[in-house]
Design an enzyme around this catalytic site. Sequence first.
Site, PDB file in Angstrom:
ATOM      1  N   ARG A  64       0.832  -1.137   0.066  1.00 31.79           N
ATOM      2  CA  ARG A  64       0.064  -0.076   0.066  1.00 31.79           C
ATOM      3  C   ARG A  64       0.744   1.033  -0.044  1.00 31.79           C
ATOM      4  NH1 ARG A  64      -4.603   0.321   4.323  1.00 31.79           N
ATOM      5  NH2 ARG A  64      -2.957   0.678   5.697  1.00 31.79           N
ATOM      6  N   THR A  71      -1.057   7.505  -0.623  1.00 29.85           N
ATOM      7  CA  THR A  71      -2.583   7.152  -1.213  1.00 29.85           C
ATOM      8  C   THR A  71      -3.216   6.210  -0.374  1.00 29.85           C
ATOM      9  OG1 THR A  71      -1.420   5.716  -2.950  1.00 29.85           O
ATOM     10  CG2 THR A  71      -1.486   8.226  -3.422  1.00 29.85           C
ATOM     11  N   ASP A  95       0.275  -3.514  12.344  1.00 26.20           N
ATOM     12  CA  ASP A  95       0.836  -3.840  10.951  1.00 26.20           C
ATOM     13  C   ASP A  95       1.108  -5.319  10.788  1.00 26.20           C
ATOM     14  OD1 ASP A  95       2.729  -4.181   8.891  1.00 26.20           O
ATOM     15  OD2 ASP A  95       2.202  -2.137   8.468  1.00 26.20           O
ATOM     16  N   ASP A 123       4.782  -6.081   9.605  1.00 24.23           N
ATOM     17  CA  ASP A 123       5.784  -5.918  10.506  1.00 24.23           C
ATOM     18  C   ASP A 123       5.880  -6.733  11.631  1.00 24.23           C
ATOM     19  OD1 ASP A 123       6.945  -3.667   8.941  1.00 24.23           O
ATOM     20  OD2 ASP A 123       5.656  -2.193  10.014  1.00 24.23           O
TER      21      ASP A 123
HETATM   22  C1  PRP Z   1      -1.234  -4.859   4.479  1.00 22.98           C
HETATM   23  C2  PRP Z   1      -2.000  -6.148   4.531  1.00 22.98           C
HETATM   24  C3  PRP Z   1      -2.765  -6.008   3.321  1.00 22.98           C
HETATM   25  C4  PRP Z   1      -3.252  -4.595   3.184  1.00 22.98           C
HETATM   26  C5  PRP Z   1      -4.270  -4.280   3.618  1.00 22.98           C
HETATM   27  O1  PRP Z   1      -0.010  -4.800   3.655  1.00 22.98           O
HETATM   28  O2  PRP Z   1      -1.078  -7.311   4.709  1.00 22.98           O
HETATM   29  O3  PRP Z   1      -2.127  -6.672   2.004  1.00 22.98           O
HETATM   30  O4  PRP Z   1      -2.167  -3.926   4.040  1.00 22.98           O
HETATM   31  O5  PRP Z   1      -4.870  -2.974   3.419  1.00 22.98           O
HETATM   32  P1  PRP Z   1      -5.760  -2.577   2.491  1.00 22.98           P
HETATM   33  O6  PRP Z   1      -7.084  -3.491   2.522  1.00 22.98           O
HETATM   34  O7  PRP Z   1      -6.109  -1.045   2.801  1.00 22.98           O
HETATM   35  O8  PRP Z   1      -5.371  -2.768   0.954  1.00 22.98           O
HETATM   36  P2  PRP Z   1       0.787  -3.756   3.221  1.00 22.98           P
HETATM   37  O9  PRP Z   1       0.604  -3.007   2.171  1.00 22.98           O
HETATM   38  O10 PRP Z   1       1.287  -3.152   4.851  1.00 22.98           O
HETATM   39  O11 PRP Z   1       2.151  -4.887   2.929  1.00 22.98           O
HETATM   40  P3  PRP Z   1       3.127  -5.862   3.500  1.00 22.98           P
HETATM   41  O12 PRP Z   1       2.400  -7.045   3.675  1.00 22.98           O
HETATM   42  O13 PRP Z   1       4.293  -5.910   2.483  1.00 22.98           O
HETATM   43  O14 PRP Z   1       3.721  -5.258   4.945  1.00 22.98           O
HETATM   44  N1  URA Z   2      -2.548  -3.414   7.081  1.00 23.51           N
HETATM   45  C1  URA Z   2      -1.992  -3.849   8.311  1.00 23.51           C
HETATM   46  O1  URA Z   2      -1.246  -4.435   8.261  1.00 23.51           O
HETATM   47  N2  URA Z   2      -2.929  -3.568   9.359  1.00 23.51           N
HETATM   48  C2  URA Z   2      -4.098  -2.654   9.280  1.00 23.51           C
HETATM   49  O2  URA Z   2      -4.567  -2.523  10.178  1.00 23.51           O
HETATM   50  C3  URA Z   2      -4.475  -2.114   7.866  1.00 23.51           C
HETATM   51  C4  URA Z   2      -3.642  -2.510   6.874  1.00 23.51           C
END
Ligand code: PRP
Ligand code: URA
Length: 209
Positions: free
Chosen positions: A104, A108, A200, A203
Amino acid sequence: MAKVFVFDHPLIQHKLTYIRDKNTGTKEFRELVDEVATLMAFEITRDMPLEDFEVETPVQKTTSKVLSGKKIGLVPILRAGIGMVDGILKLIPAAKVGHIGLYRDPETLMPVEYYAKLPSDVEERDFIVVDPMLATGGSAVEAINSLKKRGAKQIKFMCLIAAPEGVEVLQKAHPEVDIYIAALDEKLNDHGYIVPGLGDAGDRLFGTK
Ligand code: PRP
Ligand code: URA
């Protein structure tokens, strides 16, 4: 319209509480996500078709049931979706695993695809897309767009925690994709995080920040 199933089995709810807890460290967080993924896989496979199978027990021949050989494709959304894969494969070890990489954009909140690799027989498989979080819904919608573009016909989406906003967005974009969740939380905050959520997911799974 896509159906939403909340898997509120006591074991899932119990483990989810410790997943949410900010004092749960990386090792335990990872183990709990793995365990909940297995329990959710048990529920999501409830409608798998069966066929008759002749078997000879030590006592006599009989007709029993086996899975009718449906091909499953499991697609974690990178990164955090990876944390759910092994737990699901414990129950459906023959599933092929594709990967879709999305992050994400922190400004944005829009998903950006950086990787996609799927099994070659996409059209023949029933897919389960997995990600611990369904927040704005952008990542799930984009991952499913990507799967459909490559020929996938049957898709389910499974996550640990969903925000109502994300459920609505996913239902609108992909009305035929049923959604399986362990908890439906209250809302999103101004940074697009689920409230109360778990923070997160990526993380916490991988110990990054
Ligand atoms: C997190 C999570 C989803 C996304 C959800 O990933 O694992 O993929 O956010 O958010 P959304 O419904 O608003 O799209 P992130 O983008 O943080 O990436 P990561 O898994 O690499 O940490
Ligand atoms: N992605 C995450 O990992 N946590 C949230 O709460 C939203 C998006």
